[in-house]
Design an enzyme around this catalytic site. Sequence first.
Site, PDB file in Angstrom:
ATOM      1  N   HIS A 151       8.511   8.806   5.014  1.00 57.82           N
ATOM      2  CA  HIS A 151       7.179   8.208   5.050  1.00 57.82           C
ATOM      3  C   HIS A 151       6.810   7.663   6.428  1.00 57.82           C
ATOM      4  O   HIS A 151       5.633   7.583   6.776  1.00 57.82           O
ATOM      5  CB  HIS A 151       7.105   7.091   4.006  1.00 57.82           C
ATOM      6  CG  HIS A 151       5.713   6.664   3.670  1.00 57.82           C
ATOM      7  ND1 HIS A 151       4.743   7.548   3.234  1.00 57.82           N
ATOM      8  CD2 HIS A 151       5.108   5.443   3.695  1.00 57.82           C
ATOM      9  CE1 HIS A 151       3.618   6.894   3.017  1.00 57.82           C
ATOM     10  NE2 HIS A 151       3.804   5.624   3.296  1.00 57.82           N
TER      11      HIS A 151
ATOM     12  N   ASP B 106       9.232  12.953   2.447  1.00 57.86           N
ATOM     13  CA  ASP B 106       8.707  11.620   2.129  1.00 57.86           C
ATOM     14  C   ASP B 106       9.200  11.211   0.743  1.00 57.86           C
ATOM     15  O   ASP B 106       8.776  11.776  -0.269  1.00 57.86           O
ATOM     16  CB  ASP B 106       7.174  11.654   2.172  1.00 57.86           C
ATOM     17  CG  ASP B 106       6.552  10.265   2.192  1.00 57.86           C
ATOM     18  OD1 ASP B 106       7.162   9.348   1.622  1.00 57.86           O
ATOM     19  OD2 ASP B 106       5.461  10.116   2.772  1.00 57.86           O
TER      20      ASP B 106
ATOM     21  N   SER C   4      -0.701   6.237   4.555  1.00 57.51           N
ATOM     22  CA  SER C   4      -0.194   5.783   3.263  1.00 57.51           C
ATOM     23  C   SER C   4      -1.374   5.385   2.371  1.00 57.51           C
ATOM     24  O   SER C   4      -2.222   6.223   2.066  1.00 57.51           O
ATOM     25  CB  SER C   4       0.797   4.639   3.459  1.00 57.51           C
ATOM     26  OG  SER C   4       1.499   4.360   2.267  1.00 57.51           O
TER      27      SER C   4
END
Length: 914
Positions: A863, A830, A753
């Site tokens: 994610h 995502d 991330s």
Amino acid sequence: MATFSDHETSEFLPMTRPRSTSSASQTSSDSGLSSEPAFQEDQKQPFSAPNGTTGMDNGDRYRDLEDGEAEANEPFLASSKKAATGGRARRIFWLLVLLCFGGWLLAFVLFLTGGRANYQSASDALQAQEPESASGSTSSGKPVTLEQVLTGQWSPRYHAITWVAGPNDEDGLLVEKGGGEQEGYLRVDDIQSRKNKDGKGGRVLMRKPIVHVDGKLVVPGNAWPSPDLKKVLLISDQEKNWRHSFTGKYWVLDVESQTAQPLDPSLPDGRVQLALWSPKSDAVIFVRENDVYLRKLSSDRVVTVTKDGGENLFYGVPDWVYEEEVISGRSVTWWSNDAKYVAFFRTNESAVSDFPVDYFLSRPSGKKPDPGLENYPEVRQIKYPKAGASNPVVDLQFYDVEKNEVFSVDVADDFDNDDRIIIEVVWASEGKVLVRSTNRESDILKVFLIDTKSRTGRVVRTEDVASLDGGWVEPSQSTRFIPADPSNGRPDDGYIDTVPYKGYDHLAYFSPLDSPKGVMLTSGDWEVVDAPAAVDLQRGLVYFVAAKEAPTERHIYRVQLDGSNMTAITDTSKPGYFGVSFSHGAGYALLTYNGPSVPWQAIINTHGDEITFEERIEENPQLTSMIEAYALPTEIYQNVTVDGFTLQVVERRPPHFNPAKKYPVLFYLYGGPGSQTVDRKFSIDFQSYVASSLGYIVVTVDGRGTGHIGRKARCIVRGNLGFYEARDQIATAKIWAAKSYVDESRMAIWGWSFGGFMTLKTLELDAGETFQYGMAVAPVTDWRFYDSIYSERYMHTPQHNPSGYANSTITDMAALTHPVRFLVMHGTADDNVHLQNTLVLTDKLDLSNVKNYDLHFFPDSDHSIFFHNAHAMVYDRLSSWLVNAFNGEWHRIAHPVPGESMWTRFKRSLPVLV
């Protein structure tokens, strides 16, 4: 424990602590580790050759000997004597023929198998390794396995309890699941009744974990007792929406009869997004299909509060960006303390553009495709405001329960509708409500005081944080209302808030409610964390968590409402990371010790000046046993100084560390604004596995921009994400590269991330000088692609700061050719960091003819990367890729030796007859 300080002759002051049953520690990652199968077994040995490297000297580090290569130019069978004639000659001739055939066959096999770069999985590599000799650490036992980490075998157990206020405002009541000798499935106990071994003295709310409704079996997944403890709100058939939100079917259980009915009897199978008890226990406010409803339990009738909710209008629940970046939860609905009003958000997303997310294997909608469309992906359109684009317009509305009327209160705040972010709503007394909001760029805070009775409001406090220190306002929901009590020295209502004070975040008490300036309760070169935790109104004590002893620690403190007599209630003489949840009246608390030793939990009594332990409810003995049986990394906490800023670092050394060896080093980072990865929590995570089983050193540094190190170090990154943070990683890596026990030619960095963004940004800035390898998972590559509220909080808008966005984007493709190799992985579904980030980066790499990278996509994973065994695969791939990096595989790929033709190689394999 005092904070580490700089030293004239050293860039850091280490504090060494080997893992043992008395001490262990943790780091946290944006990605998390959860239950999934993995490949490694307990008996595998640490991945390290006897000399601490890959078993090759410097000259051969990146080149393995091909099978049979040393003998390729030598005759298979040669003789200086002439062959004899006759039978002996024939025997020799046929022997030679057989030998030639055997030699040719062997050469052919070698040709098929030799000289190829074998991609080696981590599990294969571990099987091939010999155990290294014990040195440098007294740890013994088996290495930590990746499977153990992913399946949670190293996760501490925490006892789940919820504090509640009694019907008569009694303190010290808690709700928990029954078990062992405790009667019932869900029960309420007070502290004293818990001491009864027979379980008597408490009150059973649910006798069994299942209920029957009109002949239908209902298995609840969660339960919320009413304030009077006479009913329980249950949810079944729960389905996840986004990170925090979910839907389900709700039921109301009567405690006395143990019978249940649907929350909405007219629509028992309706999916509900949110349901909240009235403080008087006589009603439930709930949200279905983005509209608000009220169920009064005196009848089966449901009152419709709003009617126009739908795809573009949300009532009572947040949209995607507010859930993710502002509220960090699923509710934007609040009952007033007297149950006369309900406040809720009205979110208008009409101007917010859709972002499509494709699902190639799954169908999140649950709808069956029309005939002929089965082979087309399902496309989910998400209202997602990107940086600089239109934001949702959020208004605060109120519902008068008695009048059955919805209204709003206009307050002049100088914020345009699309320039306002409401970050917190707090009910006070007599229908008054405090509202905290910021401008779009989150650097001007305004506090409103609204009177729902007169339907008026005004701004009572303004903080221009941009002018103060160039920073931002971090959204939080920890403001605490303090009611007036003249007998206790509080003539007016007030509230406690966290404010910037002399470069650090501290607590201030504002009274009366419209006071623009507060009384500082805390001060110093340290920061409070999510404070206050609780307030004892009778004794005038404020409890809070702070990183006072060190940025990596958390201790519990209390202070008087006038700011005097601040004391710690946890032991600050040694490192500790504590969490706490207080009872309704703050007379009791569940104290959670998270590390560095094995975590434990205890209920404490805070009534007196001395804190006493009532009951130790969790000690995690299974972790103590595992620690004794496994070879764990040694963790060394220290500081480094970069550009005058003191940064926190933890180094994980492999078991049996030998300073005479040369070790590869993996840097792990997250690095997002206000985050923290270096802390004193207990954890055995992926980094622990890398050190324990693969035998590599793992280093984590919290650079500038991270949390709990003061606003100066934090706010410096604003407007230019990645600039200072990457320099801190590189500067720290250079310190480690110079150490005698580090192999500076084998250094890698990885993150997920924001950590993925930081990995790429560091590789871009470093251009192969320090880091040879990198692994980025779900990275942001351009902050214009990320959501508006997060991006603009730390970067301003693209219109306001175009150069900052340009500088933060991953653009220097030439620099990315200098590392030996890097890996990028991303989930195709995502909804947070869109796949667009990796695809645009890939296009730039293609246009620049960059080839030294690998890509891995995970179909339909969001994610967190979990869909279809993806979570196990992502960590397996990280592990395998890293092993191949440090074994020199990627260096061989980057520097291939020209190959021979098949015929030339075949001729070389034939024996030479003399």
